[in-house]
Write a protein that holds these residues in place. Structure first.
Motif: not given
Length: 303
Positions: A154-161
């Motif tokens: 996903p374009p804006l996903a962080t590592a945690g997400e």
């Protein structure tokens, strides 16, 4: 199948839960309880907590030494399963279960072998990732693969997400692999391609390099969030960056953070980025706009 499961963080919990629904988990191996949070409260791992909730037997071991190997061998498991345990499985334990050990890894192997595959993939700007289930061998993450499933980043996903998403989907892939091993239909294929590596992140990896283009700065932020955390330096002190996104604001000089209207904007080598939330050293998290307002509306960060 009768399984011994080794895992520690929250990312391993969906796999443990899925396996416990379909197979006999004879023993759960996890790292020992450790101090967590600002108050350093000694806390069991998420896997230990999940195993207790499921009524499973737990062995706490920070490494799989002779004593741990003896305990694992004693349960008579047919298969060992590892998901982010945090330690190496060596001989003779590697050969103890009849079907050996398999590992759920959060990358498309041989890409990003190592401890931080999701984080390093985001930092590199990858637009595709996935999960691999492979047989453990002495060499790090190099064993033959029984299942591999790709998925877009996903374009804006962080590592945690992203890790949370892969942990959920990977649990199903892992159970499918275990089912195939049980009925004798599993086929293991050698890894194909040039390996890359994903060593564990250090605090220094979280420093945002604002002389880089905006996409690279944003990729680093996503890759180090939430751990070890993104930061910039001001007067030699760390300012944690808790929220950072794209911005339509005009470019600023690299390393300048400025209040533009009601918004905080951060300059990079190319485009500006929207600075949403920060945590200065020794203070609580706050809106970046409020932080800048208290410093005259603009700061020039350390190079």
């Amino acid at each position: 199948m009768r399984i011994v499961f080794a895992g520690s963080p929250a990312a391993a919990v969906p796999s443990l839960e899925a396996l416990a629904r379909r197979h006999e988990v004879a023993l759960v191996v996890t790292r020992g309880a450790s101090p967590q949070g600002r108050r350093r409260v000694v806390t069991p791992t998420p896997v230990a907590a999940a195993a207790e909730r499921l009524g499973l037997t737990v062995l706490e071991a920070d490494r799989l030494d002779a004593a741990a190997a003896e305990a694992i061998a004693g349960v008579g498991a047919e298969l060992g399963v590892v998901v982010a345990y945090g330690g190496l499985v060596r001989e003779p334990l590697l050969s103890t279960p009849a079907h050996g050990w398999i590992n759920l890894h959060f990358s498309l192997l041989p890409a990003y072998r190592g401890a931080a595959p999701v984080q390093r993939a985001l930092m590199a700007g990858e637009d595709e990732t996935g999960v691999s289930v492979f047989r453990l061998v002495p060499e790090l993450d190099a064993g033959p693969i029984v299942r591999m499933v790709a998925s877009p980043v996903p374009p804006l996903a962080t590592a945690g997400e992203l890790l949370e998403t892969l942990a959920a989907s990977g649990a199903d892939v892992l159970v499918d692999a275990v089912d195939a091993i049980e009925v004798g239909t599993a086929t293991f294929e050698p890894q194909v391609g040039e390996p890359s590596f994903a060593p564990k992140l250090a605090l220094a990896d979280g420093l945002l390099r604002l002389d880089e283009p905006a996409p690279a700065v944003l990729d680093r932020f996503r890759g180090v969030t939430p751990e070890p955390g993104a930061h910039v330096l001001l007067g030699g002190e760390r300012v944690k960056v808790l929220a950072l996104t794209r911005s339509a604001a005009d470019p600023l000089p690299a390393g300048t953070a400025r209040l533009v209207g009601k918004d905080a904007v951060l300059g990079t080598a190319t485009a500006a980025l929207a600075l949403g939330e920060v945590q200065p050293a020794g203070r609580q998290a706050m809106r970046a706009a409020d932080w800048l307002r208290g410093r005259g509306g603009e700061v020039v960060l350390d190079a």
